[in-house]
Write a protein that holds these residues in place. Structure first.
Motif, PDB file in Angstrom:
ATOM      1  N   MET A   1       0.839  -1.174   0.000  1.00  0.00           N
ATOM      2  CA  MET A   1       0.000   0.000   0.000  1.00  0.00           C
ATOM      3  C   MET A   1       0.890   1.245   0.000  1.00  0.00           C
ATOM      4  SD  MET A   1      -2.725   1.151   2.856  1.00  0.00           S
ATOM      5  CE  MET A   1      -4.341   0.872   2.206  1.00  0.00           C
ATOM      6  N   LYS A   2       0.520   2.205  -0.826  1.00  0.00           N
ATOM      7  CA  LYS A   2       1.292   3.442  -0.900  1.00  0.00           C
ATOM      8  C   LYS A   2       1.022   4.329   0.305  1.00  0.00           C
ATOM      9  CE  LYS A   2       2.271   4.872  -5.520  1.00  0.00           C
ATOM     10  NZ  LYS A   2       1.905   5.794  -6.584  1.00  0.00           N
ATOM     11  N   LYS A   3       2.051   4.993   0.763  1.00  0.00           N
ATOM     12  CA  LYS A   3       1.895   5.962   1.849  1.00  0.00           C
ATOM     13  C   LYS A   3       1.633   7.334   1.248  1.00  0.00           C
ATOM     14  CE  LYS A   3       3.663   4.055   5.841  1.00  0.00           C
ATOM     15  NZ  LYS A   3       3.569   4.417   7.191  1.00  0.00           N
ATOM     16  N   ARG A   4       0.721   8.062   1.836  1.00  0.00           N
ATOM     17  CA  ARG A   4       0.441   9.419   1.384  1.00  0.00           C
ATOM     18  C   ARG A   4       1.509  10.360   1.902  1.00  0.00           C
ATOM     19  NH1 ARG A   4      -5.635  11.164   2.367  1.00  0.00           N
ATOM     20  NH2 ARG A   4      -4.733  13.052   1.538  1.00  0.00           N
ATOM     21  N   ARG A   5       1.920  11.251   1.038  1.00  0.00           N
ATOM     22  CA  ARG A   5       2.867  12.275   1.462  1.00  0.00           C
ATOM     23  C   ARG A   5       2.070  13.419   2.079  1.00  0.00           C
ATOM     24  NH1 ARG A   5       6.553  13.746  -3.446  1.00  0.00           N
ATOM     25  NH2 ARG A   5       7.271  15.194  -1.881  1.00  0.00           N
ATOM     26  N   ARG A   6       2.261  13.636   3.322  1.00  0.00           N
ATOM     27  CA  ARG A   6       1.508  14.675   4.024  1.00  0.00           C
ATOM     28  C   ARG A   6       2.430  15.820   4.415  1.00  0.00           C
ATOM     29  NH1 ARG A   6      -3.609  12.636   6.414  1.00  0.00           N
ATOM     30  NH2 ARG A   6      -3.813  10.547   5.598  1.00  0.00           N
ATOM     31  N   PHE A   7       1.880  16.997   4.378  1.00  0.00           N
ATOM     32  CA  PHE A   7       2.608  18.154   4.859  1.00  0.00           C
ATOM     33  C   PHE A   7       1.622  19.150   5.440  1.00  0.00           C
ATOM     34  CE2 PHE A   7       1.609  18.868   0.445  1.00  0.00           C
ATOM     35  CZ  PHE A   7       1.162  20.164   0.401  1.00  0.00           C
ATOM     36  N   LYS A   8       2.101  19.915   6.379  1.00  0.00           N
ATOM     37  CA  LYS A   8       1.248  20.888   7.049  1.00  0.00           C
ATOM     38  C   LYS A   8       1.278  22.202   6.284  1.00  0.00           C
ATOM     39  CE  LYS A   8       0.231  22.770  11.516  1.00  0.00           C
ATOM     40  NZ  LYS A   8      -0.750  22.069  12.279  1.00  0.00           N
ATOM     41  N   GLN A   9       0.106  22.736   6.015  1.00  0.00           N
ATOM     42  CA  GLN A   9       0.012  24.021   5.330  1.00  0.00           C
ATOM     43  C   GLN A   9       0.486  25.122   6.274  1.00  0.00           C
ATOM     44  OE1 GLN A   9      -0.755  24.656   2.229  1.00  0.00           O
ATOM     45  NE2 GLN A   9      -1.449  22.634   1.634  1.00  0.00           N
ATOM     46  N   GLU A  10       1.312  26.008   5.758  1.00  0.00           N
ATOM     47  CA  GLU A  10       1.810  27.106   6.584  1.00  0.00           C
ATOM     48  C   GLU A  10       0.822  28.269   6.624  1.00  0.00           C
ATOM     49  OE1 GLU A  10       5.725  28.163   5.298  1.00  0.00           O
ATOM     50  OE2 GLU A  10       6.464  26.117   5.536  1.00  0.00           O
ATOM     51  N   LEU A  11       0.044  28.412   5.555  1.00  0.00           N
ATOM     52  CA  LEU A  11      -0.952  29.471   5.488  1.00  0.00           C
ATOM     53  C   LEU A  11      -2.349  28.863   5.524  1.00  0.00           C
ATOM     54  CD1 LEU A  11       0.594  31.583   2.587  1.00  0.00           C
ATOM     55  CD2 LEU A  11       0.781  32.028   5.025  1.00  0.00           C
ATOM     56  N   THR A  12      -3.299  29.624   6.036  1.00  0.00           N
ATOM     57  CA  THR A  12      -4.677  29.144   6.056  1.00  0.00           C
ATOM     58  C   THR A  12      -5.249  29.166   4.646  1.00  0.00           C
ATOM     59  OG1 THR A  12      -5.636  31.331   6.394  1.00  0.00           O
ATOM     60  CG2 THR A  12      -5.011  30.094   8.373  1.00  0.00           C
ATOM     61  N   LEU A  13      -6.349  28.468   4.462  1.00  0.00           N
ATOM     62  CA  LEU A  13      -7.023  28.456   3.164  1.00  0.00           C
ATOM     63  C   LEU A  13      -7.387  29.876   2.754  1.00  0.00           C
ATOM     64  CD1 LEU A  13      -8.428  27.056   0.789  1.00  0.00           C
ATOM     65  CD2 LEU A  13     -10.454  26.852   2.242  1.00  0.00           C
ATOM     66  N   GLN A  14      -7.883  30.650   3.679  1.00  0.00           N
ATOM     67  CA  GLN A  14      -8.287  32.026   3.399  1.00  0.00           C
ATOM     68  C   GLN A  14      -7.086  32.854   2.923  1.00  0.00           C
ATOM     69  OE1 GLN A  14     -10.207  33.864   6.708  1.00  0.00           O
ATOM     70  NE2 GLN A  14     -11.225  35.377   5.433  1.00  0.00           N
ATOM     71  N   GLU A  15      -5.944  32.711   3.568  1.00  0.00           N
ATOM     72  CA  GLU A  15      -4.745  33.453   3.170  1.00  0.00           C
ATOM     73  C   GLU A  15      -4.266  33.018   1.787  1.00  0.00           C
ATOM     74  OE1 GLU A  15      -2.761  34.209   7.575  1.00  0.00           O
ATOM     75  OE2 GLU A  15      -2.317  32.363   6.491  1.00  0.00           O
ATOM     76  N   ARG A  16      -4.305  31.710   1.528  1.00  0.00           N
ATOM     77  CA  ARG A  16      -3.877  31.213   0.221  1.00  0.00           C
ATOM     78  C   ARG A  16      -4.810  31.677  -0.886  1.00  0.00           C
ATOM     79  NH1 ARG A  16      -4.015  25.285   0.841  1.00  0.00           N
ATOM     80  NH2 ARG A  16      -4.987  25.682   2.828  1.00  0.00           N
ATOM     81  N   LEU A  17      -6.117  31.656  -0.638  1.00  0.00           N
ATOM     82  CA  LEU A  17      -7.074  32.121  -1.637  1.00  0.00           C
ATOM     83  C   LEU A  17      -6.906  33.614  -1.918  1.00  0.00           C
ATOM     84  CD1 LEU A  17     -10.429  30.324  -0.786  1.00  0.00           C
ATOM     85  CD2 LEU A  17      -9.122  30.124  -2.886  1.00  0.00           C
ATOM     86  N   THR A  18      -6.699  34.389  -0.871  1.00  0.00           N
ATOM     87  CA  THR A  18      -6.522  35.832  -1.032  1.00  0.00           C
ATOM     88  C   THR A  18      -5.272  36.131  -1.851  1.00  0.00           C
ATOM     89  OG1 THR A  18      -7.642  36.244   1.065  1.00  0.00           O
ATOM     90  CG2 THR A  18      -6.289  38.023   0.199  1.00  0.00           C
ATOM     91  N   ALA A  19      -4.173  35.465  -1.541  1.00  0.00           N
ATOM     92  CA  ALA A  19      -2.928  35.680  -2.281  1.00  0.00           C
ATOM     93  C   ALA A  19      -3.089  35.271  -3.744  1.00  0.00           C
ATOM     94  CB  ALA A  19      -1.788  34.897  -1.631  1.00  0.00           C
TER      95      ALA A  19
END
Length: 66
Positions: A1-19
């Protein structure tokens, strides 16, 4: 089974959408009128709506059903 590559977002969804919307607005302003510009403007509007819905969903005025 493949392992998912996970990472923590540094910016919130709202900040990313605004940028992203600011970047796309600048890009659309530099394009001549046409289908590519219209598509970018449509995506920016959709991102603005998503941002607004996210704000609304997180607002303190919403109460869970009792």
């Amino acid at each position: 089974m493949k392992k998912r590559r996970r990472f923590k977002q540094e910016l919130t969804l709202q900040e990313r959408l605004t940028a992203w919307t600011e970047e796309m607005k600048e890009r659309a302003a530099n394009l001549p009128p046409g289908p590519e510009r219209d598509a970018i403007i449509k995506k920016v509007r959709q991102a603005d709506v998503a941002n607004h819905l996210d704000e609304w969903a997180k607002s303190p005025g919403l109460q869970p059903p009792t």
